[in-house]
Scaffold this active site. Structure first.
Site, PDB file in Angstrom:
ATOM      1  N   GLY A  45      15.451  54.510 134.685  1.00  0.00           N
ATOM      2  CA  GLY A  45      15.443  55.922 134.357  1.00  0.00           C
ATOM      3  C   GLY A  45      16.858  56.453 134.383  1.00  0.00           C
ATOM      4  CD  GLN A  50      21.009  59.586 137.031  1.00  0.00           C
ATOM      5  OE1 GLN A  50      19.960  59.548 136.395  1.00  0.00           O
ATOM      6  NE2 GLN A  50      21.396  58.633 137.858  1.00  0.00           N
ATOM      7  CB  CYS A  93      20.133  56.616 142.565  1.00  0.00           C
ATOM      8  SG  CYS A  93      20.672  57.974 141.504  1.00  0.00           S
ATOM      9  CG  LEU A  94      21.153  53.774 137.048  1.00  0.00           C
ATOM     10  CD1 LEU A  94      20.958  54.037 135.560  1.00  0.00           C
ATOM     11  CD2 LEU A  94      21.462  52.316 137.315  1.00  0.00           C
ATOM     12  CG  HIS A 135      14.899  58.732 141.285  1.00  0.00           C
ATOM     13  ND1 HIS A 135      15.379  58.348 142.506  1.00  0.00           N
ATOM     14  CD2 HIS A 135      15.959  58.696 140.437  1.00  0.00           C
ATOM     15  CE1 HIS A 135      16.671  58.082 142.405  1.00  0.00           C
ATOM     16  NE2 HIS A 135      17.053  58.288 141.154  1.00  0.00           N
ATOM     17  CD  GLU A 136      15.734  59.048 136.557  1.00  0.00           C
ATOM     18  OE1 GLU A 136      16.728  59.776 136.368  1.00  0.00           O
ATOM     19  OE2 GLU A 136      15.821  57.920 137.084  1.00  0.00           O
ATOM     20  CG  HIS A 139      18.912  62.655 139.047  1.00  0.00           C
ATOM     21  ND1 HIS A 139      20.014  62.632 139.868  1.00  0.00           N
ATOM     22  CD2 HIS A 139      18.411  61.398 139.069  1.00  0.00           C
ATOM     23  CE1 HIS A 139      20.188  61.426 140.355  1.00  0.00           C
ATOM     24  NE2 HIS A 139      19.216  60.647 139.890  1.00  0.00           N
TER      25      HIS A 139
END
Length: 169
Positions: A45, A50, A93-94, A135-136, A139
């Site tokens: 994701g 991000q 997480c990226l 999670h996304e 953000h």
């Protein structure tokens, strides 16, 4: 298509609530670039903030690492309901490389969103897809994994992240 730079915590953009995507905004190139960036990272994701775009948009593909992919584009998503059952699962997480954190979340979520064609969709998700969506979605509200941890776990996760950043490349 292009790979986009992924912001890393504590970049201020990751702590900023995002604005709605306007109906006339052209997102084609951004969406394609976000998918390319997500797959290359490799993640499941990726939210617009991000990559420095403070808009309510994320892309995800919860299954591509395990078999056929199921790519989804979620524009202006709205969580309608959370399931009553909670589960703890490890999340990476990226934007916080090197950290896996145990996060407690509802096991199911019902969401309303616009797809890439700007048609409204509604769906109920469970398992890893529900976790990825939450999670996304965080953000988009300016939250990162650290914000979902109890204080002691957050201190430990931030220390792990600091050590990860100090490793020689």
């Amino acid at each position: 298509m292009a790979l986009l730079p992924i912001l890393q915590w504590p970049d201020a953009g990751l702590s900023t609530a995002c604005a709605l995507v306007a109906p006339q905004e052209d997102l084609g190139t951004l969406i394609a670039d976000m998918f390319q960036t997500m797959y290359a990272a490799p993640g499941r994701g990726l939210a617009a903030p991000q990559v420095g775009v403070l808009k309510r948009l994320f892309v995800m593909d919860a299954t591509w690492k395990d078999g056929p992919g199921t790519p989804l584009v979620m524009i202006n998503p709205e969580i309608l309901t959370f399931g009553a059952e909670l589960a703890t699962g490890d999340e990476g997480c990226l934007s916080i490389p090197g950290v896996m954190a145990a996060v407690l979340r509802p096991s199911t979520v019902t969401l309303r969103w616009q797809d890439e064609a700007r048609c409204w969709q509604t769906g109920k998700f469970d398992g890893f897809a529900a976790r990825c969506i939450q999670h996304e979605y965080d953000h988009l509200d300016g939250l990162v994994t650290f914000d979902r941890l109890v204080p002691e776990a957050r201190v430990e996760a931030e220390e792990t992240y600091r050590r990860h950043l100090e490793r020689p490349a």
